[in-house]
Design a protein around this motif. Structure first.
Motif, mmCIF file in Angstrom:
data_model
loop_
_atom_site.group_PDB
_atom_site.id
_atom_site.type_symbol
_atom_site.label_atom_id
_atom_site.label_comp_id
_atom_site.label_asym_id
_atom_site.label_seq_id
_atom_site.Cartn_x
_atom_site.Cartn_y
_atom_site.Cartn_z
ATOM 1 N N PHE A 166 6.868 -3.042 14.645
ATOM 2 C CA PHE A 166 5.904 -3.844 13.895
ATOM 3 C C PHE A 166 6.567 -4.882 12.995
ATOM 4 N N SER A 167 7.694 -4.549 12.390
ATOM 5 C CA SER A 167 8.301 -5.386 11.356
ATOM 6 C C SER A 167 8.569 -6.831 11.762
ATOM 7 N N PRO A 168 9.159 -7.111 12.942
ATOM 8 C CA PRO A 168 9.385 -8.514 13.303
ATOM 9 C C PRO A 168 8.089 -9.322 13.425
ATOM 10 N N ALA A 169 7.054 -8.738 14.023
ATOM 11 C CA ALA A 169 5.776 -9.446 14.136
ATOM 12 C C ALA A 169 5.178 -9.684 12.756
ATOM 13 N N PHE A 170 5.293 -8.697 11.893
ATOM 14 C CA PHE A 170 4.786 -8.791 10.529
ATOM 15 C C PHE A 170 5.525 -9.876 9.759
ATOM 16 N N TRP A 171 6.836 -9.899 9.887
ATOM 17 C CA TRP A 171 7.649 -10.907 9.213
ATOM 18 C C TRP A 171 7.258 -12.315 9.664
ATOM 19 N N GLU A 172 7.039 -12.493 10.972
ATOM 20 C CA GLU A 172 6.634 -13.811 11.479
ATOM 21 C C GLU A 172 5.308 -14.248 10.865
ATOM 22 N N ARG A 173 4.377 -13.324 10.733
ATOM 23 C CA ARG A 173 3.079 -13.653 10.115
ATOM 24 C C ARG A 173 3.252 -13.999 8.639
ATOM 25 N N LYS A 210 5.928 -15.134 7.175
ATOM 26 C CA LYS A 210 6.660 -16.408 7.028
ATOM 27 C C LYS A 210 5.725 -17.601 7.127
ATOM 28 N N LYS A 211 4.641 -17.467 7.859
ATOM 29 C CA LYS A 211 3.662 -18.558 7.951
ATOM 30 C C LYS A 211 2.959 -18.751 6.609
ATOM 31 N N ILE A 212 2.836 -17.677 5.850
ATOM 32 C CA ILE A 212 2.203 -17.741 4.529
ATOM 33 C C ILE A 212 3.207 -18.209 3.488
ATOM 34 N N ASN A 213 4.417 -17.648 3.530
ATOM 35 C CA ASN A 213 5.470 -18.012 2.586
ATOM 36 C C ASN A 213 6.816 -17.987 3.310
ATOM 37 N N PRO A 214 7.342 -19.165 3.648
ATOM 38 C CA PRO A 214 8.602 -19.241 4.391
ATOM 39 C C PRO A 214 9.801 -18.625 3.662
ATOM 40 N N GLU A 215 9.654 -18.336 2.381
ATOM 41 C CA GLU A 215 10.750 -17.774 1.592
ATOM 42 C C GLU A 215 10.894 -16.256 1.743
ATOM 43 N N ILE A 216 9.981 -15.630 2.437
ATOM 44 C CA ILE A 216 10.015 -14.173 2.533
ATOM 45 C C ILE A 216 11.292 -13.706 3.237
ATOM 46 N N VAL A 217 11.861 -12.656 2.722
ATOM 47 C CA VAL A 217 13.119 -12.126 3.265
ATOM 48 C C VAL A 217 12.854 -11.364 4.562
ATOM 49 N N PRO A 218 13.868 -11.254 5.445
ATOM 50 C CA PRO A 218 13.685 -10.551 6.718
ATOM 51 C C PRO A 218 13.581 -9.036 6.536
ATOM 52 N N PRO A 219 13.076 -8.344 7.558
ATOM 53 C CA PRO A 219 12.884 -6.886 7.463
ATOM 54 C C PRO A 219 14.139 -6.098 7.082
ATOM 55 N N THR A 220 15.301 -6.587 7.429
ATOM 56 C CA THR A 220 16.526 -5.864 7.065
ATOM 57 C C THR A 220 16.713 -5.804 5.557
ATOM 58 N N SER A 221 16.004 -6.663 4.818
ATOM 59 C CA SER A 221 16.089 -6.676 3.351
ATOM 60 C C SER A 221 14.922 -5.969 2.680
ATOM 61 N N TRP A 222 14.037 -5.373 3.444
ATOM 62 C CA TRP A 222 12.867 -4.706 2.879
ATOM 63 C C TRP A 222 13.280 -3.316 2.408
ATOM 64 N N PRO A 281 14.916 0.258 6.552
ATOM 65 C CA PRO A 281 15.468 -0.120 5.248
ATOM 66 C C PRO A 281 14.678 0.443 4.067
ATOM 67 N N TRP A 282 13.360 0.556 4.209
ATOM 68 C CA TRP A 282 12.515 1.008 3.096
ATOM 69 C C TRP A 282 12.481 2.525 2.925
ATOM 70 N N ASN A 283 13.042 3.281 3.880
ATOM 71 C CA ASN A 283 13.013 4.739 3.719
ATOM 72 C C ASN A 283 14.396 5.378 3.801
ATOM 73 N N LYS A 284 15.413 4.595 4.069
ATOM 74 C CA LYS A 284 16.745 5.148 4.344
ATOM 75 C C LYS A 284 17.359 5.905 3.166
ATOM 76 N N ASP A 285 16.924 5.626 1.966
ATOM 77 C CA ASP A 285 17.496 6.298 0.793
ATOM 78 C C ASP A 285 16.663 7.486 0.311
ATOM 79 N N THR A 286 15.782 7.981 1.157
ATOM 80 C CA THR A 286 14.977 9.150 0.810
ATOM 81 C C THR A 286 15.666 10.415 1.322
ATOM 82 N N ASP A 287 15.125 11.562 0.976
ATOM 83 C CA ASP A 287 15.719 12.827 1.422
ATOM 84 C C ASP A 287 15.010 13.392 2.651
#
Length: 178
Positions: free
Chosen positions: A15-22, A24-36, A153-159
């Motif tokens: 889902f993340s790449p498709a979500f990021w593309e959407r 970016k159309k709203i705000n081109p400054e949004i960081v890529p999924p690897t930074s989420w 990236p958003w869950n990797k630091d959980t237990d």
């Protein structure tokens, strides 16, 4: 009956790449999924209304997207293990039909579809949950059910037990649930 809840987005398909593309159309400054690196990364970039609008657009067009190659085997293997499979997603009810069609057209077996903002209402009846959301995994842990997810990236630091592939999750479930 052994019941398992399996998420769709970022579990059965990427889902993340498709979500990021959407987004970016709203705000081109949004960081890529690897930074989420946090679940609510989007607050600095889009409004809540824009976020949910982008998500709904993708879910309404679900049939345009392919599942992970391993997804059909993953779900059929869960069925072979005796699981009753509940596809559980944070989706609006209006996306039910596209969701059901996508699951069927991609031969993704399931017994039930549950769309809501609160998957934890299913937990009283579950043996396990497969999800990427830290909050869902936290609630599953509190409920004492088996929880597992794909590492993001958003869950990797959980237990929580997290893996890189669906076959790894399947192997974990075979030991944790049988």
């Amino acid at each position: 009956m052994k019941k398992i809840a399996v998420d769709i987005d970022n579990i059965l398909w990427d889902f993340s790449p498709a979500f990021w593309e959407r987004l970016k159309k709203i705000n081109p400054e949004i960081v890529p999924p690897t930074s989420w690196n946090v679940w609510d990364f989007w607050h600095k970039y889009v409004t809540t209304k824009q976020l949910y609008g982008a998500i709904k657009e993708i879910h309404l067009e679900q049939e345009k997207f392919k599942p992970f190659d391993e997804a059909p085997h993953f779900l059929s293997s869960l069925r072979d293990m005796g699981f009753y499979i509940i596809i559980a997603s944070h989706r609006e009810q209006g996306t039910f039909d596209p969701t059901r069609r996508w699951l069927s057209m991609n031969k993704l077996v399931f017994d039930e579809i549950h769309l809501s903002n609160d998957k934890s209402i299913l937990f009283h009846d579950l043996l396990a949950v497969v999800d990427d959301s830290p909050s869902v995994l936290d609630k599953a842990k509190e409920a004492g059910i088996v929880r597992v997810g794909l590492r993001r990236p958003w869950n990797k630091d959980t237990d929580h037990p997290l893996f890189d592939t669906l076959p790894e999750i399947l192997a974990y479930l075979k030991t944790a649930c049988c």
